[in-house]
Design a protein around this motif. Structure first.
Motif, PDB file in Angstrom:
ATOM      1  N   PRO A  74      16.913  71.385  29.084  1.00 14.13           N
ATOM      2  CA  PRO A  74      15.472  71.484  28.889  1.00 14.13           C
ATOM      3  C   PRO A  74      14.822  70.125  29.106  1.00 14.13           C
ATOM      4  CG  PRO A  74      16.615  71.525  26.786  1.00 14.13           C
ATOM      5  CD  PRO A  74      17.666  71.545  27.855  1.00 14.13           C
ATOM      6  N   ILE A 110      10.666  66.030  25.273  1.00 14.03           N
ATOM      7  CA  ILE A 110       9.375  66.156  24.595  1.00 14.03           C
ATOM      8  C   ILE A 110       8.387  65.333  25.423  1.00 14.03           C
ATOM      9  CG2 ILE A 110       8.069  65.672  22.479  1.00 14.03           C
ATOM     10  CD1 ILE A 110      10.212  67.882  22.162  1.00 14.03           C
ATOM     11  N   LYS A 150       4.978  64.540  18.772  1.00 15.76           N
ATOM     12  CA  LYS A 150       5.244  65.987  18.729  1.00 15.76           C
ATOM     13  C   LYS A 150       6.755  66.220  18.613  1.00 15.76           C
ATOM     14  CE  LYS A 150       1.017  67.477  19.565  1.00 15.76           C
ATOM     15  NZ  LYS A 150       0.298  68.369  18.667  1.00 15.76           N
ATOM     16  N   SER A 151       7.130  67.281  17.906  1.00 18.56           N
ATOM     17  CA  SER A 151       8.546  67.606  17.768  1.00 18.56           C
ATOM     18  C   SER A 151       8.985  68.661  18.779  1.00 18.56           C
ATOM     19  CB  SER A 151       8.841  68.091  16.348  1.00 18.56           C
ATOM     20  OG  SER A 151       8.055  69.232  16.062  1.00 18.56           O
ATOM     21  N   SER A 152       8.014  69.237  19.498  1.00 20.44           N
ATOM     22  CA  SER A 152       8.322  70.222  20.536  1.00 20.44           C
ATOM     23  C   SER A 152       7.185  70.232  21.548  1.00 20.44           C
ATOM     24  CB  SER A 152       8.509  71.620  19.935  1.00 20.44           C
ATOM     25  OG  SER A 152       7.282  72.092  19.411  1.00 20.44           O
ATOM     26  N   ASN A 153       7.416  70.865  22.677  1.00 24.47           N
ATOM     27  CA  ASN A 153       6.383  71.013  23.700  1.00 24.47           C
ATOM     28  C   ASN A 153       5.621  72.308  23.426  1.00 24.47           C
ATOM     29  OD1 ASN A 153       7.022  68.647  25.172  1.00 24.47           O
ATOM     30  ND2 ASN A 153       8.735  69.709  26.122  1.00 24.47           N
ATOM     31  N   GLU A 154       4.622  72.210  22.566  1.00 26.36           N
ATOM     32  CA  GLU A 154       3.854  73.379  22.145  1.00 26.36           C
ATOM     33  C   GLU A 154       2.774  73.698  23.177  1.00 26.36           C
ATOM     34  OE1 GLU A 154       1.070  74.737  18.345  1.00 26.36           O
ATOM     35  OE2 GLU A 154       2.164  72.842  18.268  1.00 26.36           O
ATOM     36  N   VAL A 179       0.401  71.720  27.686  1.00 28.61           N
ATOM     37  CA  VAL A 179       1.200  71.290  26.538  1.00 28.61           C
ATOM     38  C   VAL A 179       0.310  70.434  25.636  1.00 28.61           C
ATOM     39  CG1 VAL A 179       3.223  69.973  25.804  1.00 28.61           C
ATOM     40  CG2 VAL A 179       3.332  71.370  27.877  1.00 28.61           C
ATOM     41  N   THR A 228       7.377  77.292  32.043  1.00 26.60           N
ATOM     42  CA  THR A 228       7.527  77.499  30.600  1.00 26.60           C
ATOM     43  C   THR A 228       8.973  77.431  30.126  1.00 26.60           C
ATOM     44  OG1 THR A 228       5.553  78.903  30.639  1.00 26.60           O
ATOM     45  CG2 THR A 228       6.934  79.038  28.678  1.00 26.60           C
ATOM     46  N   LEU A 276      10.282  74.004  29.081  1.00 30.23           N
ATOM     47  CA  LEU A 276       9.601  73.296  27.999  1.00 30.23           C
ATOM     48  C   LEU A 276      10.285  73.553  26.676  1.00 30.23           C
ATOM     49  CD1 LEU A 276       5.964  74.037  29.127  1.00 30.23           C
ATOM     50  CD2 LEU A 276       7.158  71.851  29.272  1.00 30.23           C
TER      51      LEU A 276
END
Length: 176
Positions: A45, A48, A53-57, A83, A173, A176
């Motif tokens: 993957p 980031i 950020k702790s994830s790619n929201e 993102v 997507t 991410l």
């Protein structure tokens, strides 16, 4: 029916080739095929993308639209993914590759009309709304790529974000 026989030295041969030669060829062909099939998976993957950020929201919907791939945008579909990232935040390279040059999302000049194209590891993407530290050269996964531009100045109330678009317009997507 294959021709099988022993030759001087005691090696077993099938159709004029030793068993060892046939096994090497099969292994080599199988390895090549396996590597081609899993190379995107080996890339793993993406990193980031935004500091803090702790994830790619992915951006949800707001008054300016929605951030998922193929979301309705005026009379066309959104061809990338947005993102979430705060204005002024550090933006990181999602994968190791080369920055190929500048990309601009708009024809007109505004405060957020900037970005880059990155290629590497089987990927090619455009990232918009960033001020990059450079427009050409190598970059490593997770290395600082630039800073998010002030989306709030152009679109007040929008969920600030980085737009990521595959060069072939397929859905990014899953990475991410």
């Amino acid at each position: 029916m294959p021709t099988v026989g022993l030759v001087r030295g005691g090696s077993l041969r099938v159709r004029g080739r030793s068993i060892l030669e046939r096994q090497r060829q099969m292994f080599s062909t199988g390895t090549l095929l396996l590597a081609a099939l899993i190379s995107p998976a080996l890339a793993g993957p993406w990193a980031i993308i935004c500091a803090g950020k702790s994830s790619n929201e992915i951006r949800t919907c707001d008054a300016h639209g929605c951030g998922q791939y193929t979301a309705q945008r005026n009379q066309k579909l959104h061809q990338g993914v947005d993102v979430l990232c705060s204005d002024g935040s550090t933006v990181y390279a999602p994968f190791t590759g080369k920055i190929m040059g500048q990309e601009k999302p708009y024809k007109n000049k505004n405060a957020i009309n900037n970005g880059v194209r990155i290629s590497g590891r089987g990927f090619c993407i455009k990232m918009f709304y960033i001020k990059p530290i450079k427009y050409k050269g190598s970059i490593k996964k997770g290395e600082k790529l630039g800073t998010l531009l002030p989306l709030q100045k152009v679109y007040p109330g929008i969920q600030s974000h980085i737009h990521i678009e595959n060069c072939d317009l397929s859905d990014p997507t899953v990475y991410l």
